[in-house]
Design an enzyme around this catalytic site. Structure first.
Site, PDB file in Angstrom:
ATOM      1  N   LYS A  52      -5.066   4.322  -0.515  1.00 28.27           N
ATOM      2  CA  LYS A  52      -4.182   4.418   0.647  1.00 28.27           C
ATOM      3  C   LYS A  52      -4.533   3.424   1.754  1.00 28.27           C
ATOM      4  CE  LYS A  52      -1.329   7.898  -0.295  1.00 28.27           C
ATOM      5  NZ  LYS A  52       0.143   7.781  -0.217  1.00 28.27           N
ATOM      6  N   SER A 309      -6.931   7.138  -8.534  1.00 30.20           N
ATOM      7  CA  SER A 309      -6.392   6.829  -7.207  1.00 30.20           C
ATOM      8  C   SER A 309      -7.225   7.342  -6.041  1.00 30.20           C
ATOM      9  CB  SER A 309      -4.970   7.384  -7.078  1.00 30.20           C
ATOM     10  OG  SER A 309      -4.977   8.792  -7.247  1.00 30.20           O
TER      11      SER A 309
END
Length: 415
Positions: A52, A309
């Site tokens: 992110k 992720s």
């Protein structure tokens, strides 16, 4: 060079000024299991332990280039986007106001504070991401701040595409398959666009949590729709509605290319990666690896990249993860047993247990009749087939019981 891939490469180069590319590592354990070349793109090793930071950095970089006087940025996040925004706010020396659901794991809240320092203010709002998102957008409009979407923003999508830029550069040749987790769709939209332009022969598969399948719902309806209910366990990908901009890119994805990962099975994958590989993954971070068994017959001999992720896992959740993994593997069950109210009844039951069966919970609920009482029993064993043997013994001995392990309603109130 097509426009999007050039912008993604520019974003990746700009990031090198502030943090290194995340490692792309061949995983021997998974490669041997699936007779394939399995590589992990370790976004869990970014400065904020998730990808992110990429979208947040790129969007803020571009916003400040266009409006250097902009000093307040607002976002909503279940945790990882918040940490990325906090880190980038401190890097650029701007103020960030971050809205997070009350249910966000404490570890992610504390890390957001650490990454942002005095530059960020955290506001806990609502039980789900979408409630926090609405509050953030309202606040942003009131004070005239710049809103940093976690996924539904072209600059954020472009920043997330830098993942694909790196993995193409790091591999000796383009991969045959890339497996991507999907929440709001920002990462998927970025990687899809980049690979379509730079490596069109690379196949892509998408994985979303079964309890938050917003992409699947959108593909079914032909447009983004809001899920009536979301299981928040996979908090990094549990989004009730996929982004409008991200769905523009993903709307042509074949439905069969989207895999659904049961939350309990994800727990099995998390524990395996922790115990065997020493890799700490949060639930969303394990999605891509969790899909490998479903793709086993398609990937033999191929080069496969799984994008891990995120690794922002609160170890206070480990007992829950272990419990859910055991239940998925069938080695832990709960039952309500009708126990006769007579001397020796408990001893009779205990003698039916096998040498590998262990009582993990025993709780009298109430007397259901003068001569019987209801008991909640949790049993752990080493192999799932041991329960078939136990149930046969219970039937033969005349014990009345009910397996409530997979009964969501009863489990919600009793376990």
């Amino acid at each position: 060079m097509p426009e999007f891939s050039k912008q993604a490469q520019d974003a990746a180069r700009a990031m090198r000024e502030v943090f290194a590319a995340t490692p792309l590592q061949r995983n021997d354990h998974l490669s041997a299991r699936y007779d394939a070349e399995i590589w992990l793109k370790r976004e869990d090793l970014s400065p904020v332990r998730s990808y992110k930071i990429r979208g947040a950095f790129n969007a803020m970089r571009k916003a400040l280039a266009e409006a250097p006087d902009q000093r307040v940025f607002v976002c909503a996040s279940a945790g990882n986007h918040a940490q990325g925004v906090a880190w980038v706010c401190r890097h650029f020396g701007v103020r960030g106001v971050i809205f997070m659901p009350v249910t966000t794991p404490q570890q992610k809240i504390e890390k957001t504070r650490v990454f942002g320092g005095d530059c960020v203010e955290i506001r806990l709002t609502g039980d789900y991401f979408d409630t926090a998102l609405a509050a953030a957008q309202t606040y942003c409009a009131e004070v005239g701040a710049h809103f940093l979407s976690p996924f539904d923003d072209r600059d954020v999508i472009e920043g997330q595409a830098s993942v694909a830029v790196e993995l193409i550069e790091e591999l000796p040749r383009p991969p045959d398959l890339v497996i991507l987790p999907v929440g709001g769709g920002g990462l998927a939209a970025g990687v899809v666009q980049y690979l379509q332009e730079v490596s069109p022969r690379t196949m892509i598969r998408f994985v979303e949590p079964k309890g938050g399948a917003s992409l699947s719902a959108a593909l079914e309806a032909g447009r983004p729709v809001t899920l009536p209910q979301v299981d928040s366990f996979v908090d990094g990908a549990a989004v009730a509605r996929i982004g409008s901009l991200t769905f523009e890119v993903l709307s042509n994805v074949p439905r069969r290319h989207v895999l659904l990962a049961p939350e309990d099975r994800i727990c099995v994958t998390m524990l395996e990666m922790l115990n065997i590989e020493g890799i700490v993954l949060e639930p969303a971070g394990a999605l891509a690896v969790d899909a490998l068994p479903e793709l086993a017959d398609q990937i033999a001999g191929k080069t496969v990249v799984c994008l891990t992720s995120g690794g922002n896992f609160d170890f206070e959740r480990l007992p829950e993860v272990k419990e859910r993994a055991q239940r998925y593997n069938g080695v832990k069950k709960y039952m309500v047993l009708r126990m006769p109210q007579r001397p020796g009844a408990l001893r009779d039951f205990l003698q039916l247990l096998g040498p590998d069966d262990d009582i993990a919970r025993f709780e009298y609920l109430k007397k259901s009749a003068r001569n019987f009482g209801s008991v909640l029993i949790g049993i752990e064993t080493t192999h799932a087939e041991n329960f078939r043997t136990l149930f046969k013994k219970l039937d033969a001995a005349g014990f009345a019981y009910r397996d409530i392990t997979d009964d969501e309603l009863l489990s919600q109130f009793m376990l």
